[in-house]
Design an enzyme around this catalytic site. Sequence first.
Site, mmCIF file in Angstrom:
data_model
loop_
_atom_site.group_PDB
_atom_site.id
_atom_site.type_symbol
_atom_site.label_atom_id
_atom_site.label_comp_id
_atom_site.label_asym_id
_atom_site.label_seq_id
_atom_site.Cartn_x
_atom_site.Cartn_y
_atom_site.Cartn_z
ATOM 1 N N HIS A 65 -25.737 -28.350 25.312
ATOM 2 C CA HIS A 65 -27.086 -27.818 25.084
ATOM 3 C C HIS A 65 -27.791 -27.566 26.423
ATOM 4 C CE1 HIS A 65 -31.196 -27.757 23.227
ATOM 5 N NE2 HIS A 65 -31.523 -28.321 24.375
ATOM 6 N N GLU A 66 -27.711 -28.530 27.326
ATOM 7 C CA GLU A 66 -28.373 -28.383 28.625
ATOM 8 C C GLU A 66 -27.709 -27.291 29.465
ATOM 9 O OE1 GLU A 66 -31.144 -29.672 28.928
ATOM 10 O OE2 GLU A 66 -31.015 -31.146 27.316
ATOM 11 N N HIS A 114 -29.095 -24.051 28.396
ATOM 12 C CA HIS A 114 -30.363 -23.719 29.049
ATOM 13 C C HIS A 114 -30.113 -23.043 30.398
ATOM 14 C CE1 HIS A 114 -33.443 -25.240 26.438
ATOM 15 N NE2 HIS A 114 -33.015 -26.487 26.457
ATOM 16 N N GLU A 149 -35.220 -23.573 22.710
ATOM 17 C CA GLU A 149 -34.450 -24.710 22.213
ATOM 18 C C GLU A 149 -33.447 -24.269 21.149
ATOM 19 O OE1 GLU A 149 -34.291 -27.770 23.426
ATOM 20 O OE2 GLU A 149 -35.640 -26.965 24.965
#
Length: 296
Positions: A147-148, A151, A224
């Site tokens: 997930h990071e 980003h 997100e």
Amino acid sequence: MMRIVLFLATNIAILLVAGLVLNMLGFDGRMAANGVDFNLSALLVWCAVIGFGGSFFSLFISKWLAKRTTGTVIIDRAQTRSEQWLLDTVAGLAQEAGIKMPEVGIFPSQAANAFATGWNKNDALVAVSQGMLERFSPDEVRAVMAHEIGHVANGDMVTLSLIQGVVNTFVMFFARIFGNYVDKVFFKTEQGMGPAYYVSYIVAELVLGFLASIIVMWFSRLREYRADEAGANLAGTTAMIAALRRLQVESGIPVEMPDSMTAFGINGGLKNGLAGLFLTHPPLEDRIAALQQRGH
């Protein structure tokens, strides 16, 4: 609510400092030299310089600031099996996402959280809390790291800075127009800037900054969902959903991150109603539902 107050206070402080700089340079006085009909084009350019300058300055120091405000310790050389596994995991995810290996760190918090920051996707930092490493399964931690990395690969930090720069620019611009109008039309100030101008534009910046923050928070929530999708692509939808569900279970544990870093973390807290307009993250149940709809 405290996160909202601190976020708004930070944004307002930036605008007020920018206004002070403009005043010290004598810019506001030159704009008012001809009364109400001041140079709007020049005003907009100056506001853009200050608005974008502050936003991108924050972006360029984001890694330095994140390390110091969270106490993140960078893993230069793995000392434990857990650290080696984390380095190898992030390296594999970064390669799959097509970005350079970011710095990897661990910050001393028992709350389950992680964040990513950096001025570009090939010079980033990803960090995870000690508590998450200790309590989450390897698949769940890998999904959080994916997930990071999402980003970073999506360029979210740069895009967020651009949006904040636009917001800062127009808040400053319209606040000064309002202040000048009140000063010249209602208080009939003929030369320079009267007290009504300064009071009016400060009040206008407070109100406009409050409303404009809704736009920034909306984008933060949107990114997100995109990072969740990227995480699902890298680590698998099942693992990404499992990680979010684990965050739901641990939602009662306080999120021990500085408010300035909340927008960069994976766990932004859970709130609904009007306060939801100021959340950096969507509710976890909404994020899980979005992943379930995309399938495996």
